[in-house]
Structure formats: C-alpha cells, structure tokens
Design a protein around this motif. Structure first.
Motif, PDB file in Angstrom:
ATOM      1  N   UNK A   1      38.566  37.160  34.518  1.00 23.69           N
ATOM      2  CA  UNK A   1      37.816  38.428  34.446  1.00 23.69           C
ATOM      3  C   UNK A   1      37.119  38.808  35.740  1.00 23.69           C
ATOM      4  N   UNK A   2      36.878  37.839  36.652  1.00 22.30           N
ATOM      5  CA  UNK A   2      36.287  38.185  37.939  1.00 22.30           C
ATOM      6  C   UNK A   2      37.324  38.798  38.888  1.00 22.30           C
ATOM      7  N   UNK A   3      38.604  38.600  38.623  1.00 24.76           N
ATOM      8  CA  UNK A   3      39.669  39.213  39.415  1.00 24.76           C
ATOM      9  C   UNK A   3      40.212  40.475  38.760  1.00 24.76           C
ATOM     10  N   UNK A   4      40.172  40.533  37.449  1.00 29.06           N
ATOM     11  CA  UNK A   4      40.812  41.620  36.715  1.00 29.06           C
ATOM     12  C   UNK A   4      39.982  41.920  35.473  1.00 29.06           C
TER      13      UNK A   4
ATOM     14  N   UNK B   1      51.742  39.922  47.584  1.00 24.12           N
ATOM     15  CA  UNK B   1      51.528  38.512  47.906  1.00 24.12           C
ATOM     16  C   UNK B   1      51.353  37.694  46.634  1.00 24.12           C
ATOM     17  N   UNK B   2      50.247  37.968  45.908  1.00 28.92           N
ATOM     18  CA  UNK B   2      50.096  37.378  44.587  1.00 28.92           C
ATOM     19  C   UNK B   2      49.151  36.214  44.474  1.00 28.92           C
ATOM     20  N   UNK B   3      48.714  35.627  45.590  1.00 31.01           N
ATOM     21  CA  UNK B   3      47.838  34.475  45.504  1.00 31.01           C
ATOM     22  C   UNK B   3      46.451  34.850  45.025  1.00 31.01           C
ATOM     23  N   UNK B   4      45.977  34.224  43.975  1.00 30.99           N
ATOM     24  CA  UNK B   4      44.689  34.564  43.406  1.00 30.99           C
ATOM     25  C   UNK B   4      43.553  33.757  44.005  1.00 30.99           C
ATOM     26  N   UNK B   5      42.349  34.295  43.926  1.00 28.82           N
ATOM     27  CA  UNK B   5      41.165  33.553  44.347  1.00 28.82           C
ATOM     28  C   UNK B   5      40.883  32.432  43.357  1.00 28.82           C
ATOM     29  N   UNK B   6      41.136  32.705  42.078  1.00 29.81           N
ATOM     30  CA  UNK B   6      40.911  31.718  41.024  1.00 29.81           C
ATOM     31  C   UNK B   6      42.253  31.164  40.540  1.00 29.81           C
TER      32      UNK B   6
ATOM     33  N   UNK C   1      34.306  36.021  47.909  1.00 30.97           N
ATOM     34  CA  UNK C   1      34.853  37.303  48.371  1.00 30.97           C
ATOM     35  C   UNK C   1      36.183  37.611  47.675  1.00 30.97           C
ATOM     36  N   UNK C   2      36.101  37.988  46.412  1.00 28.76           N
ATOM     37  CA  UNK C   2      37.299  38.127  45.584  1.00 28.76           C
ATOM     38  C   UNK C   2      37.979  39.484  45.782  1.00 28.76           C
TER      39      UNK C   2
END
Length: 562
Positions: A243-246, A231-236, A218-219
């Motif tokens: 590339x799945x986040x951005x 916040x800034x905490x990434x899923x990856x 659930x990205x």
C-alpha cells in the motif's frame, strides 16, 4: 463479471492510446535527431557542457558507445551496493550486499530487468535506492529507446553510414522525456499516498498492543520511473501490492497506463517519422488484439479457478489466492498481463499463485519476446524484427525480394533477423536445462513436479527477456542462481543489440525505393493476420515443448485428478 471485464479492458486501452499520441509527436522529433520545440538553446548548452559534438556514429561506434555507457553504469552501481554501509543515507545501517547478490542486482537494473533476489525494505539503503537503482532505471530505459531510434533511422535515412549520435540520444531521452514525466507522476503518487521521505523506519504500536516497524523511504521517486521505464523493481518486497507503493485503485490504474505509455507512443512516433501512419496503426492493432486475448485468457482461468476447489454443486470457485484483494480479481489479472506483455517486473498479484493456464499466459507473453507493446524501445524493435520476418515469408510466397518501408531486405539482413530471434530462446532453454541438471540449481525448487519446472522456466524466461517478474517459490538468492540469472540477463539485453544495429547500419546505406506492384502492403487486416501468425508460430515452434512439461502438464494433471 463479463461486462466489468470488457469495460476495464476498453477503458485501459483507450486511456493508453489517448495519452500516447501527443507523446508520440514529441518522440518523433528525437527520432529525426531534432531538438524539441523550445529546447534548442537548452540542448546546445548541455551538449557543450558535456562535450557532445554533432558527429554521426556508424553502427559500430553506436554499439560501442552504448556498451561503454552501460558498462560504466554497472561498475558504479555494483560499487554502491557492495559498499553501501560506508555511504550516507543509510538510517537502518544495512550492510553491503554480498558480491554475488550485488553482481546480480547491478546487472538486473542496468539491463532494465530489475529482477530482485532480495527484500528491498531489509536490504537496500536510501542512498543505494536513489543514487544507484533509481538512476539506472532512467539510464536503462534510455538505452532501449536509443537503440530503437538507431534502428528506425536505418529505415528512414538513406545513402548514409550514420545512425545519429548515441550520447545526444541518451541525453535527450533522459532529460526531455523520462525525467519530466517521472517527476510529474512522482508528485501525483505522493498526492495519492505513496510515501517519499528520508526519515528512518518508524516504530509503531498497533491497536492490539503489538510493536512493529513501518519501513519508509524515497518510494514515489522510484515508483514513477520503475513504471514509466518498464523497469519494475519495487522499493518493497511486495512491489506494487504494497500500500505504500500502490495505495488506491486510481494509482493502480495509472501504474498500468504508465507501463504501456511510452511503448504505445513509440508506435505513433514510428508512423509519423516513416510517413506510414496506417502501418503504425496496424502494429497497434496487432499488439492490442493479442493483448486482449491474453487478458481474457487469464481472467477466465482465474475466475474459473482450480477444479479441486469446486463447490459441492459443481460450481467453480474463483482463484483469489495471491491476488490483490483491494483492487479485485479482474484488475489483478489485467495487471499481470500488462506487466508481462511489457518488459516490466512490477506486480500486484503473485504469479506463482495463478492457475496453470493463468500462469501459462504471462510466461508465453515473455517468451514471444515481449513485443505486445513491450518495453521502452525493446518492444517496438522486437516487433520490427517480426515484421521483417513476416515480410520475408510473404516474399517467399510470391517469389519476390522482400522490402520494408522502401528498403530491400537481403539475405544478410535475414541472417541477422534469425540471429536476433534465436538468441533469447537459446538463453532460456539452455539456462533452464543447466539449472535442472545441477544440484545447486535443483536445490532452489520448493515445489515438485510440473509446477517446479514452470518456476525454473519462468525465472529464465524473465531474465533472458529482461522482464524481472518472478513466479516465486524458487529460492534464487544463492551464488549459483545469482550468477546464472545475471549472465542470462546481460546476454539477453546486449547480444540482440548487435544484429539490430547491423541491420540499421546496412539499411541506412541503401536508397529508398517507391512501392511497386509487388510490394506487400503493411497495413490492413491481411497484414495484421500475417503478423499475428508470425509472432504466434515463432513462439510456438520454440517453446511449446517446454511449456508442455510445465503449465500444460500441470493443467492436465489437475483435470485428470479431478
């Protein structure tokens, strides 16, 4: 290159300001303790359901409510992380986190820092991500905004001991501001290719015949609030470089706009509720000018690169190491400044790979308190503290009692201003010294010399200022570093609330006085210059010696050896 940089910076700031102004009008209702248009009935039902009464709180009660709210969030999140192997939505069967890593992570997300000493795709279950981390992204952002609301009310209300109701503020901010925008942006990110699924990780075979596993999850729902709430905490683990986040240049631009959206909107709201729109514009000009200077400095440093890698003819080679090649060096540099000017740990470029001067700028932006737009709530209340200091300095020059927005600023308020300003440098410098004096602290350093010192200084600056980005190159997932950074994060977040709310409580009890001939105008070029000078000099006097041992020494070594 120069024209591209100017166009990128101008397009970014213009987009932020255009989007922020209407949002500022909505935030102004909440600062005045009013329901948003059309939401009064919904609000009344929710308050009744939650048992929230229309009772004002003094600064003590407001501080207590904020403290209890976040202490409960910390306890719940830590339990979720420690026992995640027994909870649902864990298709990869990840074990629970160790006590020290769970402690550090829970504090990190509760304090709006989102420092991540772990790789998300190999550590955190879907349940922990959605119910734990994503929820805290909303609540920690709401906390910063609520404290700012209380501080502003201290200046716009008069002859009262009350600053509003913390429970009403937290509910309104979360449900009527953060949640709708985050939902809308999550749908936008999904449309651009950011993944959002509860399916387990996907095994695939590449064209070369190599089998690998694609992490899913659930990205998009985490991504939208991680940016909106600074916040800034990434899923990856790669954060927004993944590339799945951005996935596209458009999502990269929108991510940067989202980081600055609420901080800029709060400035517009501040001008509206105080009836000092010109003063709000002066604050925006101050933030924008320092921001533009910082962006140009990083871009120039990275374009010029490292002199050790100059071409045979003496031409410089751009420093592409650690940059996101999909978006380019300029966009990567801009993102670096955006995320450290705001209290956000999202990254697309690895800061450890910046040149010495390129790394100095994001480090300095954190150390001045992240007031250049800053985090949601924390940026503006930090800027208000700097304004009070600037007004006090101006008052000393002309021998008059300083005042701000019609309220006299007395010695007791200036003591609280001084306390607020000293808390974070004390945590950064004492924490860095403690880490460098102990074997457990030094063992984490993987790069010798000034660069290794910069990594330690950056980590403590990021933790104390609740930023969350890292210089990398520092092995911090150890009990020593997890405890040290966790303690620094919690003190850096909640200790400043005490002087802020004390100032708010005292100001709210005072009457508002009309401006006189001795009142310092808080708009125009003179005030902007005074405020910029106050911010720069305060940061310089505090951190120049430590910066001289880190990035400045590294730059001198580079020049000398070349």
């Amino acid at each position: 290159m120069t024209g591209q940089a100017a166009l990128l910076i101008a397009a970014f700031l213009l987009t932020v300001l255009i989007c922020a102004k209407p949002l500022g009008k909505m935030l102004a209702y909440l600062i005045r303790d009013q329901a948003l248009p059309g939401c009064r009935g919904i609000e009344k039902g929710l308050f009744s359901l939650c048992g929230i009464r229309r009772v004002g709180m003094t600064f003590r009660h407001y501080l207590l409510a904020i403290g209890l709210f976040n202490a409960l969030g910390f306890g719940v999140l830590m339990a979720v992380l420690v026992f995640q192997q027994r909870l649902p939505l864990n298709p990869q069967h990840f074990p629970g986190l160790s006590w020290d890593l769970a402690f550090n992570t829970a504090i990190s997300f509760v304090t709006n820092t989102n420092w991540q000493a772990y790789a998300g795709e190999t550590t955190i279950s879907y349940f922990s991500s959605m119910v734990g981390l994503t929820v805290q992204n909303f609540l920690s952002a709401a906390t910063g905004m609520a404290v700012l609301f209380a501080l502003i009310r201290g200046f716009i209300w008069h002859n009262t001991a009350y600053l509003g109701n913390a429970w009403r503020d937290l509910l309104r901010i979360t449900l009527f501001i953060l949640l709708p925008i985050a939902l809308l942006m999550a749908l936008f990110f999904i449309s651009q290719g950011v993944i959002q699924t509860l399916q387990g990780y996907l095994p695939v075979t590449s064209l070369e015949g190599v089998t690998q596993t694609l992490p899913l999850g659930p990205v998009a729902s985490l991504e939208s609030i991680k940016l909106l709430g600074t916040n800034g905490g990434g899923f990856f683990n790669a954060n927004s470089a993944h590339p799945f986040e951005n996935p596209t240049a458009l999502t990269n631009f929108v991510q940067m706009v989202l980081i600055f959206l609420i901080p800029a909107a709060l400035c517009f709201a501040f001008g509206e509720v105080t009836n000092h729109s010109r003063h709000a514009r002066a604050l925006l000009w101050t933030m924008s000018l320092i921001f533009i200077f910082a962006v140009i400095a990083v871009m120039v440093a990275e374009v010029n690169g490292n002199p050790h890698f100059a071409l045979a003819g003496g031409d410089s080679v751009m420093n592409w190491e650690g940059k996101e090649s999909r978006f380019g060096l300029l966009a990567s540099s801009l993102y670096t400044v955006v995320t450290t000017a705001a209290s956000c740990g999202a990254v697309v470029a690895m800061h450890d790979s910046l040149t010495a001067m390129g790394g100095l700028v994001p480090l300095w932006l954190m150390q001045i308190g992240e007031v250049i737009f800053g985090g949601v709530g924390s940026g503006l209340y930090g800027m208000i503290i700097n304004v009070m200091l600037a007004v006090f300095i101006a008052g000393l020059m002309i021998g008059r009692t300083p005042e701000y927005l019609g309220k006299k600023i007395g010695p007791s308020e200036m003591k609280m201003v001084a306390l607020y300003i000293l808390i974070t440098p004390l945590l950064v410098l004492a924490g860095s010294a403690g880490a460098l004096m102990t074997e457990a602290g030094r063992a984490a350093i993987t790069n010798p010399g000034p660069h290794g010192f910069s990594e330690v200084l950056y980590a403590l600056s990021s933790a104390a200022n609740n930023n969350g980005s890292a210089f990398a190159g520092l092995s911090v997932n150890t009990p020593f570093w997890n405890l040290l950074l966790g303690i620094v994060m919690v003190l850096g977040r909640f200790l400043p609330f005490l002087p802020l709310l004390i100032i708010a409580g005292r100001m709210a009890q005072r009457p508002t006085q009309p401006s006189g001939s001795g009142t310092l105008p808080t708009q125009g070029g003179l005030f902007i210059g005074l405020l910029i000078g106050t911010i720069v000099l305060t940061g310089a006097l505090t951190f120049i010696p430590s910066l001289a041992l880190g990035p400045i020494a590294e730059q001198m070594q580079s020049i000398g050896s070349h």
